[in-house]
Design a protein around this motif. Structure first.
Motif, PDB file in Angstrom:
ATOM      1  N   LEU A 180      -5.850  22.976  31.595  1.00 38.17           N
ATOM      2  CA  LEU A 180      -6.058  23.792  30.390  1.00 38.17           C
ATOM      3  C   LEU A 180      -6.814  23.015  29.314  1.00 38.17           C
ATOM      4  N   VAL A 181      -6.561  21.716  29.197  1.00 32.91           N
ATOM      5  CA  VAL A 181      -7.304  20.887  28.245  1.00 32.91           C
ATOM      6  C   VAL A 181      -8.762  20.792  28.685  1.00 32.91           C
ATOM      7  N   HIS A 182      -8.971  20.558  29.984  1.00 33.48           N
ATOM      8  CA  HIS A 182     -10.342  20.445  30.514  1.00 33.48           C
ATOM      9  C   HIS A 182     -11.133  21.722  30.265  1.00 33.48           C
ATOM     10  N   ASP A 183     -10.482  22.874  30.428  1.00 28.24           N
ATOM     11  CA  ASP A 183     -11.154  24.165  30.234  1.00 28.24           C
ATOM     12  C   ASP A 183     -11.151  24.608  28.773  1.00 28.24           C
ATOM     13  N   LYS A 184     -10.702  23.722  27.887  1.00 30.67           N
ATOM     14  CA  LYS A 184     -10.683  23.945  26.436  1.00 30.67           C
ATOM     15  C   LYS A 184      -9.829  25.151  26.016  1.00 30.67           C
ATOM     16  N   LEU A 185      -8.759  25.393  26.781  1.00 30.50           N
ATOM     17  CA  LEU A 185      -7.812  26.447  26.426  1.00 30.50           C
ATOM     18  C   LEU A 185      -6.617  25.875  25.672  1.00 30.50           C
TER      19      LEU A 185
ATOM     20  N   PRO B 184      -2.928  13.465  21.329  1.00 32.38           N
ATOM     21  CA  PRO B 184      -3.461  12.102  21.214  1.00 32.38           C
ATOM     22  C   PRO B 184      -2.988  11.275  22.408  1.00 32.38           C
ATOM     23  N   GLN B 185      -3.804  10.338  22.873  1.00 31.92           N
ATOM     24  CA  GLN B 185      -3.477   9.594  24.082  1.00 31.92           C
ATOM     25  C   GLN B 185      -2.136   8.886  24.000  1.00 31.92           C
ATOM     26  N   ASP B 186      -1.777   8.382  22.836  1.00 34.72           N
ATOM     27  CA  ASP B 186      -0.514   7.658  22.725  1.00 34.72           C
ATOM     28  C   ASP B 186       0.701   8.588  22.736  1.00 34.72           C
ATOM     29  N   GLN B 187       0.471   9.900  22.680  1.00 36.85           N
ATOM     30  CA  GLN B 187       1.572  10.865  22.704  1.00 36.85           C
ATOM     31  C   GLN B 187       1.601  11.677  24.002  1.00 36.85           C
ATOM     32  N   GLU B 188       0.737  11.333  24.946  1.00 32.54           N
ATOM     33  CA  GLU B 188       0.719  12.052  26.220  1.00 32.54           C
ATOM     34  C   GLU B 188       1.910  11.621  27.070  1.00 32.54           C
ATOM     35  N   ASN B 189       2.919  12.448  27.103  1.00 27.55           N
ATOM     36  CA  ASN B 189       4.070  12.227  27.980  1.00 27.55           C
ATOM     37  C   ASN B 189       4.600  13.596  28.389  1.00 27.55           C
ATOM     38  N   GLY B 190       5.521  13.592  29.330  1.00 29.34           N
ATOM     39  CA  GLY B 190       6.024  14.854  29.878  1.00 29.34           C
ATOM     40  C   GLY B 190       6.618  15.779  28.848  1.00 29.34           C
ATOM     41  N   VAL B 191       7.401  15.240  27.932  1.00 32.08           N
ATOM     42  CA  VAL B 191       8.063  16.072  26.915  1.00 32.08           C
ATOM     43  C   VAL B 191       7.030  16.742  26.018  1.00 32.08           C
ATOM     44  N   ASN B 192       6.051  15.969  25.542  1.00 32.47           N
ATOM     45  CA  ASN B 192       5.037  16.539  24.657  1.00 32.47           C
ATOM     46  C   ASN B 192       4.125  17.515  25.390  1.00 32.47           C
ATOM     47  N   MET B 193       3.827  17.244  26.659  1.00 32.92           N
ATOM     48  CA  MET B 193       3.005  18.176  27.439  1.00 32.92           C
ATOM     49  C   MET B 193       3.740  19.498  27.628  1.00 32.92           C
ATOM     50  N   LYS B 194       5.023  19.434  27.927  1.00 36.93           N
ATOM     51  CA  LYS B 194       5.822  20.658  28.074  1.00 36.93           C
ATOM     52  C   LYS B 194       5.841  21.437  26.770  1.00 36.93           C
ATOM     53  N   HIS B 195       6.047  20.725  25.661  1.00 35.95           N
ATOM     54  CA  HIS B 195       6.097  21.391  24.355  1.00 35.95           C
ATOM     55  C   HIS B 195       4.754  22.051  24.035  1.00 35.95           C
ATOM     56  N   ARG B 196       3.658  21.382  24.368  1.00 37.32           N
ATOM     57  CA  ARG B 196       2.331  21.937  24.111  1.00 37.32           C
ATOM     58  C   ARG B 196       2.105  23.192  24.952  1.00 37.32           C
ATOM     59  N   LEU B 197       2.574  23.182  26.208  1.00 34.63           N
ATOM     60  CA  LEU B 197       2.460  24.370  27.058  1.00 34.63           C
ATOM     61  C   LEU B 197       3.292  25.524  26.515  1.00 34.63           C
ATOM     62  N   VAL B 198       4.471  25.217  25.995  1.00 33.37           N
ATOM     63  CA  VAL B 198       5.329  26.255  25.413  1.00 33.37           C
ATOM     64  C   VAL B 198       4.648  26.868  24.191  1.00 33.37           C
TER      65      VAL B 198
END
Length: 86
Positions: free
Chosen positions: A47-52, A57-71
């Motif tokens: 979704l990030v690659h397709d700009k959706l 930020p790279q230092d915050q890329e972890n499973g919890v933050n990715m899940k929250h961003r998807l939600v």
């Protein structure tokens, strides 16, 4: 990071829609041996690659933050009167 009501159900919905989007984009279905975290990261990165989705930020890329961003992404895509948003 604020807690979102029905976050688990919204994540499940985001994963369903994200997986369907990935298959439409030409990605082969996930296998039964893929972990939930692998699926989350794969869908997030697609979704990030397709700009959706706005990347974390790279230092915050972890499973919890990715899940929250998807939600947050799916909550913004659902109609305002959807039961998961009540």
């Amino acid at each position: 990071m604020s807690k979102i009501k029905n976050e688990k159900a919204l994540l499940k919905k985001a994963m369903q829609i994200g997986e369907a989007y990935a298959v439409k984009a030409g990605y082969h279905s996930f296998s039964a041996t893929d972990s939930a975290d692998q699926k989350v990261e794969c869908i997030y990165r697609l979704l990030v690659h397709d700009k959706l989705l706005t990347p974390l930020p790279q230092d915050q890329e972890n499973g919890v933050n990715m899940k929250h961003r998807l939600v947050k992404w799916i909550a913004g895509k659902l109609p305002k009167d959807h039961p998961l948003l009540q």
